[in-house]
Motif scaffolding. Structure first.
Motif, PDB file in Angstrom:
ATOM      1  N   ILE A  67       0.846  -1.206   0.000  1.00 40.57           N
ATOM      2  CA  ILE A  67       0.000   0.000   0.000  1.00 40.57           C
ATOM      3  C   ILE A  67       0.882   1.256   0.000  1.00 40.57           C
ATOM      4  N   SER A  68       1.886   1.263   0.847  1.00 36.77           N
ATOM      5  CA  SER A  68       2.780   2.416   0.928  1.00 36.77           C
ATOM      6  C   SER A  68       3.525   2.621  -0.394  1.00 36.77           C
ATOM      7  N   GLY A  69       3.976   1.527  -1.004  1.00 36.63           N
ATOM      8  CA  GLY A  69       4.643   1.621  -2.291  1.00 36.63           C
ATOM      9  C   GLY A  69       3.720   2.149  -3.373  1.00 36.63           C
ATOM     10  N   GLY A  70       2.439   1.808  -3.286  1.00 36.37           N
ATOM     11  CA  GLY A  70       1.471   2.337  -4.242  1.00 36.37           C
ATOM     12  C   GLY A  70       1.329   3.842  -4.135  1.00 36.37           C
ATOM     13  N   PHE A  71       1.318   4.368  -2.913  1.00 33.24           N
ATOM     14  CA  PHE A  71       1.260   5.821  -2.736  1.00 33.24           C
ATOM     15  C   PHE A  71       2.516   6.497  -3.293  1.00 33.24           C
ATOM     16  N   LEU A  72       3.666   5.851  -3.132  1.00 36.75           N
ATOM     17  CA  LEU A  72       4.910   6.408  -3.660  1.00 36.75           C
ATOM     18  C   LEU A  72       4.824   6.558  -5.181  1.00 36.75           C
ATOM     19  N   VAL A  73       4.395   5.504  -5.860  1.00 35.74           N
ATOM     20  CA  VAL A  73       4.281   5.543  -7.316  1.00 35.74           C
ATOM     21  C   VAL A  73       3.240   6.574  -7.741  1.00 35.74           C
ATOM     22  N   ALA A  74       2.111   6.624  -7.031  1.00 33.57           N
ATOM     23  CA  ALA A  74       1.060   7.580  -7.383  1.00 33.57           C
ATOM     24  C   ALA A  74       1.539   9.023  -7.246  1.00 33.57           C
ATOM     25  N   GLY A  75       2.289   9.319  -6.182  1.00 32.08           N
ATOM     26  CA  GLY A  75       2.772  10.683  -5.980  1.00 32.08           C
ATOM     27  C   GLY A  75       3.755  11.119  -7.047  1.00 32.08           C
ATOM     28  N   LEU A  76       4.707  10.258  -7.359  1.00 30.40           N
ATOM     29  CA  LEU A  76       5.696  10.603  -8.382  1.00 30.40           C
ATOM     30  C   LEU A  76       5.049  10.716  -9.756  1.00 30.40           C
ATOM     31  N   GLY A  77       4.099   9.822 -10.036  1.00 32.64           N
ATOM     32  CA  GLY A  77       3.404   9.891 -11.314  1.00 32.64           C
ATOM     33  C   GLY A  77       2.556  11.138 -11.455  1.00 32.64           C
ATOM     34  N   THR A  78       1.992  11.617 -10.353  1.00 33.78           N
ATOM     35  CA  THR A  78       1.165  12.824 -10.392  1.00 33.78           C
ATOM     36  C   THR A  78       1.968  14.032 -10.847  1.00 33.78           C
ATOM     37  N   VAL A  79       3.165  14.215 -10.280  1.00 27.29           N
ATOM     38  CA  VAL A  79       3.982  15.368 -10.681  1.00 27.29           C
ATOM     39  C   VAL A  79       4.500  15.196 -12.107  1.00 27.29           C
ATOM     40  N   HIS A  80       4.922  13.991 -12.448  1.00 27.88           N
ATOM     41  CA  HIS A  80       5.461  13.754 -13.783  1.00 27.88           C
ATOM     42  C   HIS A  80       4.403  14.031 -14.862  1.00 27.88           C
ATOM     43  N   LEU A  81       3.182  13.622 -14.613  1.00 27.82           N
ATOM     44  CA  LEU A  81       2.125  13.812 -15.605  1.00 27.82           C
ATOM     45  C   LEU A  81       1.481  15.189 -15.509  1.00 27.82           C
ATOM     46  N   GLY A  82       1.377  15.711 -14.270  1.00 26.77           N
ATOM     47  CA  GLY A  82       0.685  16.986 -14.076  1.00 26.77           C
ATOM     48  C   GLY A  82       1.518  18.204 -14.432  1.00 26.77           C
ATOM     49  N   GLN A  83       2.814  18.182 -14.091  1.00 31.37           N
ATOM     50  CA  GLN A  83       3.728  19.283 -14.431  1.00 31.37           C
ATOM     51  C   GLN A  83       3.185  20.651 -14.003  1.00 31.37           C
ATOM     52  N   SER A  84       2.596  20.723 -12.819  1.00 32.93           N
ATOM     53  CA  SER A  84       2.007  21.981 -12.357  1.00 32.93           C
ATOM     54  C   SER A  84       2.229  22.135 -10.864  1.00 32.93           C
ATOM     55  N   LEU A  85       1.998  23.365 -10.372  1.00 33.12           N
ATOM     56  CA  LEU A  85       2.138  23.622  -8.939  1.00 33.12           C
ATOM     57  C   LEU A  85       1.191  22.751  -8.134  1.00 33.12           C
ATOM     58  N   TRP A  86      -0.052  22.613  -8.604  1.00 35.42           N
ATOM     59  CA  TRP A  86      -1.028  21.844  -7.832  1.00 35.42           C
ATOM     60  C   TRP A  86      -0.684  20.362  -7.820  1.00 35.42           C
ATOM     61  N   ALA A  87      -0.115  19.862  -8.913  1.00 32.39           N
ATOM     62  CA  ALA A  87       0.349  18.473  -8.916  1.00 32.39           C
ATOM     63  C   ALA A  87       1.487  18.295  -7.916  1.00 32.39           C
ATOM     64  N   PHE A  88       2.400  19.273  -7.870  1.00 31.10           N
ATOM     65  CA  PHE A  88       3.511  19.231  -6.922  1.00 31.10           C
ATOM     66  C   PHE A  88       2.994  19.232  -5.485  1.00 31.10           C
ATOM     67  N   VAL A  89       2.039  20.114  -5.181  1.00 29.71           N
ATOM     68  CA  VAL A  89       1.489  20.211  -3.827  1.00 29.71           C
ATOM     69  C   VAL A  89       0.741  18.932  -3.458  1.00 29.71           C
ATOM     70  N   LEU A  90      -0.090  18.417  -4.372  1.00 31.29           N
ATOM     71  CA  LEU A  90      -0.835  17.189  -4.095  1.00 31.29           C
ATOM     72  C   LEU A  90       0.113  16.030  -3.805  1.00 31.29           C
ATOM     73  N   ALA A  91       1.171  15.923  -4.592  1.00 36.03           N
ATOM     74  CA  ALA A  91       2.105  14.815  -4.408  1.00 36.03           C
ATOM     75  C   ALA A  91       2.898  14.947  -3.120  1.00 36.03           C
ATOM     76  N   HIS A  92       3.467  16.151  -2.887  1.00 32.85           N
ATOM     77  CA  HIS A  92       4.393  16.306  -1.764  1.00 32.85           C
ATOM     78  C   HIS A  92       3.693  16.599  -0.444  1.00 32.85           C
ATOM     79  N   ALA A  93       2.436  16.997  -0.482  1.00 31.37           N
ATOM     80  CA  ALA A  93       1.703  17.242   0.768  1.00 31.37           C
ATOM     81  C   ALA A  93       0.785  16.087   1.134  1.00 31.37           C
ATOM     82  N   VAL A  94       0.438  15.217   0.152  1.00 36.09           N
ATOM     83  CA  VAL A  94      -0.533  14.156   0.430  1.00 36.09           C
ATOM     84  C   VAL A  94       0.004  12.780   0.041  1.00 36.09           C
ATOM     85  N   LEU A  95       0.240  12.543  -1.240  1.00 38.68           N
ATOM     86  CA  LEU A  95       0.512  11.186  -1.713  1.00 38.68           C
ATOM     87  C   LEU A  95       1.858  10.651  -1.231  1.00 38.68           C
TER      88      LEU A  95
END
Length: 405
Positions: A87-115
């Motif tokens: 489960i923890s590894g899944g959150f790691l992949v989801a967070g990194l994928g969010t920034v890589h695909l989102g390329q935005s401030l909100w993607a960065f915040v969502l990944a580094h503050a939540v996922l």
């Protein structure tokens, strides 16, 4: 050479310890790729203010420790460590994928503050696996095994960061760290799925704790334990503050840049490894909390003087006290906290998370206050001083306990 090779022998002989070692090397490569650049990404790429980034650090720390404590208690309660690691590894992949695909401030915040904070229990769970697997080895080997596993986490820094230095010298963007980290996260998840011992089918005893979730929380909040965790908080905070300050200081210093960040962190992390491997020969002769204080003094020298010497060639001399001190404060507080919880590695991982919360909160507050009042040099000096005081308080607490007070 034999001193450096000997600690690896029991790890190579045990499948679970080998897995823990491989996961720690991979996790260390991910940390070496991401950690030195997050602050620079936040400020220079996503244009966050120092205050906003400090707020993100606080939010991420609170969620990370909540997840780590919760998962640690559940792991002891249900003995389902493999499921929690997945489960923890899944959150790691989801967070990194969010920034890589989102390329935005909100993607960065969502990944580094939540996922990514929700994946924060991974480090503790790997060490819980290592501690349980090491329980099948002779007791005399266990301190060396634990120190060696922690050294394996530091080992990739000496390889990965110089590579990033060369990559950034060619003009590659900082955002490149996300797809590379995503590949590492996917590999981590795959190895965990295939090789992590099945819950309930391990070679070592892993009984359920029998405690309710509330009872598990009360155990962690026991005052003698909690006060020691809080004393160690600034020690961990100094490591986090180094990561934050180093990237910003080198980015803001004329003539320095991303390649210097990679080289400094790489040399420091690489030199920590032989110091860590040599520690088992020192541990029997120096009381642990005294050793932590000595290590913190050395690390404080490196942290406090880093912003002051960043523009000069003398900054590279700070790597020696930083590596010697880092080898101690990256290994001994972890072993100390695990020993406080005895046979419950999940609870020990939770204490590591609580130490991280205290450290991250102190790091964020120190960074915000120091940067606002006197810049990065004041932030580093404040963090170094608080960490030495915290390590000294821990040493004093255990000396009083030994005298029966």
């Amino acid at each position: 050479m034999r001193v450096l090779i000997a600690p690896f022998r029991p790890i190579l002989a045990d499948p679970a310890l080998r897995l823990a070692a491989v996961l720690l090397v991979l996790f260390g490569a991910y940390a070496a790729t991401m950690a030195p650049y997050v602050s620079a990404l936040a400020v220079t790429v996503f244009e966050m203010t120092d205050r906003a980034y400090s707020a993100l650090l606080v939010a991420a720390s609170i969620l990370a420790v909540s997840a780590s404590v919760g998962f640690g208690i559940l792991a002891d309660q249900r003995a389902n460590r493999r499921a929690i690691a997945l489960i923890s590894g899944g959150f790691l992949v989801a967070g990194l994928g969010t920034v890589h695909l989102g390329q935005s401030l909100w993607a960065f915040v969502l990944a580094h503050a939540v996922l990514l904070p929700l994946s924060g229990s991974l480090f503790g769970q790997i060490f819980a696996l290592g501690r349980l697997a090491a329980s099948t080895r002779p007791e005399a080997e266990r301190p060396a095994i634990n120190a060696t596993l922690r050294a394996l986490f530091a080992l990739p820094w000496v390889v990965v960061l110089p590579i990033w230095s060369v990559v950034f010298q060619t003009g590659a963007p900082l955002m490149l760290v996300y797809p590379v980290s995503l590949a590492m996260g996917a590999a981590f998840l795959g190895l965990t799925w295939v090789f992590w011992p099945r819950d309930g089918a391990t070679r070592w005893p892993d009984p359920k704790s029998g405690l309710s979730f509330t009872q598990g929380l009360r155990e962690l909040a026991d005052p003698p334990i909690l006060v020691r965790v809080l004393a160690l908080g600034p020690v961990h905070g100094s490591i986090m503050l180094y990561m934050v300050v180093m990237g910003l200081v080198f980015s803001a210093t004329p003539g320095r840049g991303a390649e210097d960040i990679a080289l400094y962190a790489g040399f420091l992390g690489g030199l920590e490894v032989p110091f860590m491997l040599a520690l088992p020969r020192l541990i029997p002769h120096v009381e642990r909390t005294r050793l932590i204080w000595i290590g913190m003094v050395l690390y404080a020298i490196h942290l406090a003087f880093l912003p002051l010497l960043a523009a000069t060639p003398f900054v590279w001399l700070l790597i020696l006290p930083g590596a010697a001190g880092g080898a101690i404060i990256l290994t001994q507080p972890m072993a100390y906290l695990q020993d406080l919880m005895g046979a419950r590695p999940g609870a020990g991982a939770s204490l590591m998370a609580l130490q991280k919360l205290a450290g991250d909160a102190i790091c964020a507050a120190t960074f915000a206050l120091g940067a606002a009042l006197g810049g990065y040099a004041l932030a580093a000096g404040l963090g170094a001083g608080l960490a030495v005081l915290g390590a000294g308080a821990l040493w004093a607490l255990d000396r009083r306990g030994a005298r029966g007070f």
